[in-house]
Scaffold this motif. Structure first.
Motif, PDB file in Angstrom:
ATOM      1  N   GLN A 260       8.278 -15.643   5.725  1.00  0.00           N
ATOM      2  CA  GLN A 260       8.953 -14.434   6.218  1.00  0.00           C
ATOM      3  C   GLN A 260       7.958 -13.302   6.441  1.00  0.00           C
ATOM      4  OE1 GLN A 260      12.321 -13.322   6.968  1.00  0.00           O
ATOM      5  NE2 GLN A 260      12.373 -15.523   7.375  1.00  0.00           N
ATOM      6  N   TRP A 261       6.982 -13.157   5.534  1.00  0.00           N
ATOM      7  CA  TRP A 261       5.993 -12.095   5.716  1.00  0.00           C
ATOM      8  C   TRP A 261       5.106 -12.371   6.931  1.00  0.00           C
ATOM      9  CZ3 TRP A 261       7.156  -7.807   3.718  1.00  0.00           C
ATOM     10  CH2 TRP A 261       7.644  -7.674   2.412  1.00  0.00           C
TER      11      TRP A 261
ATOM     12  N   ALA B 122       9.401  -6.917  -3.096  1.00  0.00           N
ATOM     13  CA  ALA B 122       8.791  -8.242  -3.076  1.00  0.00           C
ATOM     14  C   ALA B 122       9.822  -9.269  -3.521  1.00  0.00           C
ATOM     15  CB  ALA B 122       7.586  -8.289  -4.013  1.00  0.00           C
ATOM     16  N   PRO B 123       9.952 -10.394  -2.810  1.00  0.00           N
ATOM     17  CA  PRO B 123      10.870 -11.443  -3.266  1.00  0.00           C
ATOM     18  C   PRO B 123      10.456 -11.961  -4.638  1.00  0.00           C
ATOM     19  CG  PRO B 123      10.100 -11.864  -1.022  1.00  0.00           C
ATOM     20  CD  PRO B 123       9.271 -10.746  -1.553  1.00  0.00           C
ATOM     21  N   GLU B 124      11.441 -12.153  -5.502  1.00  0.00           N
ATOM     22  CA  GLU B 124      11.210 -12.687  -6.842  1.00  0.00           C
ATOM     23  C   GLU B 124      11.932 -14.024  -6.975  1.00  0.00           C
ATOM     24  OE1 GLU B 124      10.974  -8.408  -9.231  1.00  0.00           O
ATOM     25  OE2 GLU B 124      12.719  -9.704  -9.475  1.00  0.00           O
ATOM     26  N   LEU B 125      11.177 -15.052  -7.271  1.00  0.00           N
ATOM     27  CA  LEU B 125      11.733 -16.388  -7.433  1.00  0.00           C
ATOM     28  C   LEU B 125      11.417 -16.860  -8.845  1.00  0.00           C
ATOM     29  CD1 LEU B 125      10.663 -17.684  -3.929  1.00  0.00           C
ATOM     30  CD2 LEU B 125      12.980 -17.118  -4.662  1.00  0.00           C
TER      31      LEU B 125
ATOM     32  N   ILE C 195       5.540  -5.660   7.080  1.00  0.00           N
ATOM     33  CA  ILE C 195       4.349  -5.421   6.265  1.00  0.00           C
ATOM     34  C   ILE C 195       3.862  -3.990   6.452  1.00  0.00           C
ATOM     35  CG2 ILE C 195       1.936  -6.078   5.918  1.00  0.00           C
ATOM     36  CD1 ILE C 195       2.691  -8.920   6.653  1.00  0.00           C
ATOM     37  N   ILE C 196       3.866  -3.510   7.680  1.00  0.00           N
ATOM     38  CA  ILE C 196       3.436  -2.138   7.955  1.00  0.00           C
ATOM     39  C   ILE C 196       4.335  -1.147   7.232  1.00  0.00           C
ATOM     40  CG2 ILE C 196       3.199  -0.393   9.770  1.00  0.00           C
ATOM     41  CD1 ILE C 196       2.436  -2.719  11.669  1.00  0.00           C
ATOM     42  N   ASP C 197       5.654  -1.372   7.294  1.00  0.00           N
ATOM     43  CA  ASP C 197       6.598  -0.484   6.608  1.00  0.00           C
ATOM     44  C   ASP C 197       6.392  -0.537   5.095  1.00  0.00           C
ATOM     45  OD1 ASP C 197       7.650   0.067   9.111  1.00  0.00           O
ATOM     46  OD2 ASP C 197       9.327  -1.337   8.898  1.00  0.00           O
ATOM     47  N   LEU C 198       6.155  -1.729   4.575  1.00  0.00           N
ATOM     48  CA  LEU C 198       5.957  -1.904   3.138  1.00  0.00           C
ATOM     49  C   LEU C 198       4.717  -1.168   2.660  1.00  0.00           C
ATOM     50  CD1 LEU C 198       6.774  -3.582   0.519  1.00  0.00           C
ATOM     51  CD2 LEU C 198       5.014  -5.201   1.271  1.00  0.00           C
ATOM     52  N   GLN C 199       3.659  -1.211   3.442  1.00  0.00           N
ATOM     53  CA  GLN C 199       2.408  -0.586   3.019  1.00  0.00           C
ATOM     54  C   GLN C 199       2.549   0.917   2.842  1.00  0.00           C
ATOM     55  OE1 GLN C 199      -0.057  -2.256   6.116  1.00  0.00           O
ATOM     56  NE2 GLN C 199      -0.864  -3.857   4.769  1.00  0.00           N
ATOM     57  N   ALA C 200       3.396   1.544   3.650  1.00  0.00           N
ATOM     58  CA  ALA C 200       3.638   2.983   3.485  1.00  0.00           C
ATOM     59  C   ALA C 200       4.318   3.267   2.143  1.00  0.00           C
ATOM     60  CB  ALA C 200       4.499   3.494   4.636  1.00  0.00           C
ATOM     61  N   THR C 201       5.260   2.410   1.765  1.00  0.00           N
ATOM     62  CA  THR C 201       5.923   2.565   0.469  1.00  0.00           C
ATOM     63  C   THR C 201       4.943   2.331  -0.670  1.00  0.00           C
ATOM     64  OG1 THR C 201       8.010   1.804   1.419  1.00  0.00           O
ATOM     65  CG2 THR C 201       7.829   1.749  -0.972  1.00  0.00           C
ATOM     66  N   TYR C 202       4.113   1.310  -0.530  1.00  0.00           N
ATOM     67  CA  TYR C 202       3.113   1.031  -1.554  1.00  0.00           C
ATOM     68  C   TYR C 202       2.154   2.199  -1.727  1.00  0.00           C
ATOM     69  CZ  TYR C 202       4.234  -3.977  -2.121  1.00  0.00           C
ATOM     70  OH  TYR C 202       4.825  -5.166  -2.434  1.00  0.00           O
ATOM     71  N   GLU C 203       1.814   2.852  -0.642  1.00  0.00           N
ATOM     72  CA  GLU C 203       0.894   3.990  -0.733  1.00  0.00           C
ATOM     73  C   GLU C 203       1.529   5.136  -1.519  1.00  0.00           C
ATOM     74  OE1 GLU C 203      -1.795   6.781   2.233  1.00  0.00           O
ATOM     75  OE2 GLU C 203      -1.325   4.721   2.812  1.00  0.00           O
TER      76      GLU C 203
ATOM     77  N   LYS D 236      -2.146  -2.970  -1.342  1.00  0.00           N
ATOM     78  CA  LYS D 236      -1.207  -2.883  -0.207  1.00  0.00           C
ATOM     79  C   LYS D 236      -0.949  -4.235   0.470  1.00  0.00           C
ATOM     80  CE  LYS D 236      -1.903   1.517  -1.045  1.00  0.00           C
ATOM     81  NZ  LYS D 236      -3.104   1.452  -1.841  1.00  0.00           N
ATOM     82  N   ARG D 237      -0.784  -5.287  -0.328  1.00  0.00           N
ATOM     83  CA  ARG D 237      -0.529  -6.598   0.249  1.00  0.00           C
ATOM     84  C   ARG D 237       0.897  -7.053  -0.030  1.00  0.00           C
ATOM     85  NH1 ARG D 237      -3.849  -5.085   2.832  1.00  0.00           N
ATOM     86  NH2 ARG D 237      -5.992  -5.833   3.093  1.00  0.00           N
ATOM     87  N   PRO D 238       1.575  -7.571   0.990  1.00  0.00           N
ATOM     88  CA  PRO D 238       2.902  -8.139   0.758  1.00  0.00           C
ATOM     89  C   PRO D 238       2.788  -9.342  -0.163  1.00  0.00           C
ATOM     90  CG  PRO D 238       2.105  -8.794   2.913  1.00  0.00           C
ATOM     91  CD  PRO D 238       1.115  -7.797   2.374  1.00  0.00           C
ATOM     92  N   MET D 239       3.786  -9.530  -1.007  1.00  0.00           N
ATOM     93  CA  MET D 239       3.673 -10.600  -2.003  1.00  0.00           C
ATOM     94  C   MET D 239       4.992 -11.326  -2.186  1.00  0.00           C
ATOM     95  SD  MET D 239       3.562  -8.262  -5.490  1.00  0.00           S
ATOM     96  CE  MET D 239       2.927  -6.787  -4.668  1.00  0.00           C
ATOM     97  N   VAL D 240       4.877 -12.531  -2.701  1.00  0.00           N
ATOM     98  CA  VAL D 240       6.009 -13.304  -3.196  1.00  0.00           C
ATOM     99  C   VAL D 240       5.714 -13.589  -4.660  1.00  0.00           C
ATOM    100  CG1 VAL D 240       7.290 -15.466  -3.040  1.00  0.00           C
ATOM    101  CG2 VAL D 240       6.492 -14.318  -0.947  1.00  0.00           C
ATOM    102  N   VAL D 241       6.663 -13.278  -5.538  1.00  0.00           N
ATOM    103  CA  VAL D 241       6.444 -13.365  -6.986  1.00  0.00           C
ATOM    104  C   VAL D 241       7.254 -14.523  -7.547  1.00  0.00           C
ATOM    105  CG1 VAL D 241       6.573 -12.118  -9.167  1.00  0.00           C
ATOM    106  CG2 VAL D 241       6.136 -10.862  -7.038  1.00  0.00           C
TER     107      VAL D 241
END
Length: 416
Positions: free
Chosen positions: A371-372, A352-355, A379-387, A312-317
């Motif tokens: 940005q994160w 997740a941003p993809e570069l 991040i809180i909103d993203l973690q719900a989606t990840y779950e 559940k961690r925000p990431m940049v790829v």
């Protein structure tokens, strides 16, 4: 996102769970025989889980093939060690090709003489698919566990896989429909990593394990697990981390190294970077712990993006390949997807941003990382989606895979 339904399991499966239950229609008094091949550490773990679950269904079964310590520990006799197949890179493959071809010929002949009830090739498609096809042509039922990325490259490849495998066990829900379009039996069994990682991880414990302050800002940097990846990605990743450090004083940067060779290259790259040494931590392994401890992760595209999603961690790829390879892939239209990171593919949207390639530069990476840090609500909103995505993949994969293999064996026994 609701979990994709699994195909119905044959009614014989409950019978197969009964200790020492014979296969329906089976007249051969010998125990069930299962041959397997795993060519690297991840496959060895998958194989061990599958062997354990099959032993629970068939306590007297015999297991043999190619594997590592985990498969041996689960009760599989290994004729060759998995390290025999662990060859990376074109030049290394070419150097070892005569040995690998000889090993493959010896191995498939030994499998044929052993006459297993089923052969299971775990990942390692370059080795396993030809073995599967050869054995299938000689009447042995075959399974390929872990579908190659047919959704990303060439869908028509599914037909070739079907010519090798009677059954394909898939880790992702978008894969079976592709095989179904080509009349191939493929089952979504879930992802073992989703079973292994809890839905809620303990960041404070991870920080304590790594000796990081509980109230610090932490960035995990993972430029890859192979020397070629680190050579291409390490410097732009570390430059981006330094730029973020300039904006966030006291930022801690943790860098897991997959092995001593990777650590030596990372240390050499860091020695040339402007990252503050006092807040830089190079780790021997511990990639998952580093991601759990982090606020944000910047990482190479690949399986690590799935792991970051599951913790559940925000990431940049980011990712770069050799420029000639990139131009060929683009010119020939080999890549069939617009998204590369597994969380984005699973969600069918940009989480997740993809570069990639020419966008994988320090300034763009640093801006995406920042940005994160600047938007904690995202991040809180993203973690719900990840779950939700985690739940869709959490299916007790080894048990599901064992059920599917048992069903295939039972079908064969009834047919004979």
């Amino acid at each position: 996102m609701s979990p994709a339904p699994l195909p119905p399991t044959a009614a014989v499966i409950p019978l197969l769970r009964v200790q020492n239950a014979p296969l329906p229609g089976r007249v051969d008094p010998r125990p069930l025989r299962v041959a397997l091949v795993a060519g690297e550490a991840s496959g060895d773990l998958l194989g061990a889980g599958l062997v354990s679950e099959l032993k629970a269904r068939f306590p007297n079964a015999e297991f043999a093939g190619i594997g590592g310590d985990s498969m041996r520990g689960a009760g599989c006799q290994t004729w060759f060690d998995a390290s025999e197949l662990a060859v990376m890179g074109l030049t290394e493959v070419l150097r070892h090709l005569p040995r690998l071809l000889k090993l493959r010929a010896q191995f498939r002949q030994r499998v044929l003489e052993w006459q297993p009830d089923v052969f299971i090739g775990i990942d390692a498609p370059d080795f396993n698919l030809p073995v599967e096809r050869w054995l299938k042509q000689r009447g042995i039922r075959t399974v390929h566990y872990v579908s190659p990325s047919v959704w990303a490259w060439r869908e028509k490849r599914a037909e070739k896989i079907g010519a090798s495998a009677d059954l394909v066990l898939c880790l992702f829900p978008m894969e079976p429909p592709i095989y179904a379009r080509h009349g191939i039996d493929a089952r979504f069994v879930g992802h073992p990593m989703a079973d292994d990682i809890p839905l809620h991880v303990d960041r404070e414990q991870a920080r304590a394990t790594l000796g990081l302050p509980s109230n610090a800002k932490v960035l995990a940097v993972l430029p890859g697990s192979r020397l070629g990846e680190i050579s291409r990605l390490g410097e732009p990743f570390f430059e981006a981390a330094w730029q973020v450090c300039e904006r966030i004083p006291g930022l801690h940067v943790v860098v897991p190294a997959a092995n001593p060779a990777c650590r030596a290259l990372i240390d050499e790259q860091l020695s040339r970077s402007a990252l503050p040494v006092v807040h830089s931590h190079v780790l021997d392994g511990q990639a998952r712990t580093a991601m759990i401890a982090a606020d944000v992760v910047v990482l190479a595209s690949g399986t690590a993006t799935l792991e970051a999603m599951l913790v559940k961690r925000p990431m940049v790829v980011g990712y770069r390949v050799n420029e000639l390879t990139y131009r060929l892939v683009k010119a020939l239209g080999l890549l069939k997807v617009d998204r590369y990171a597994l969380p984005n593919i699973l969600a069918n949207k940009d989480l997740a941003p993809e570069l990639m390639q020419h966008d994988c530069v320090p300034e763009k990476l640093a801006a995406a990382i920042q940005q994160w840090f600047d938007h904690p609500q995202k991040i809180i909103d993203l973690q719900a989606t990840y779950e939700q995505l985690h739940g869709a993949l959490r299916r007790d994969a080894s048990a599901r895979a064992a059920d599917a293999v048992a069903e295939l064996v039972a079908r064969g026994a009834v047919a004979s």
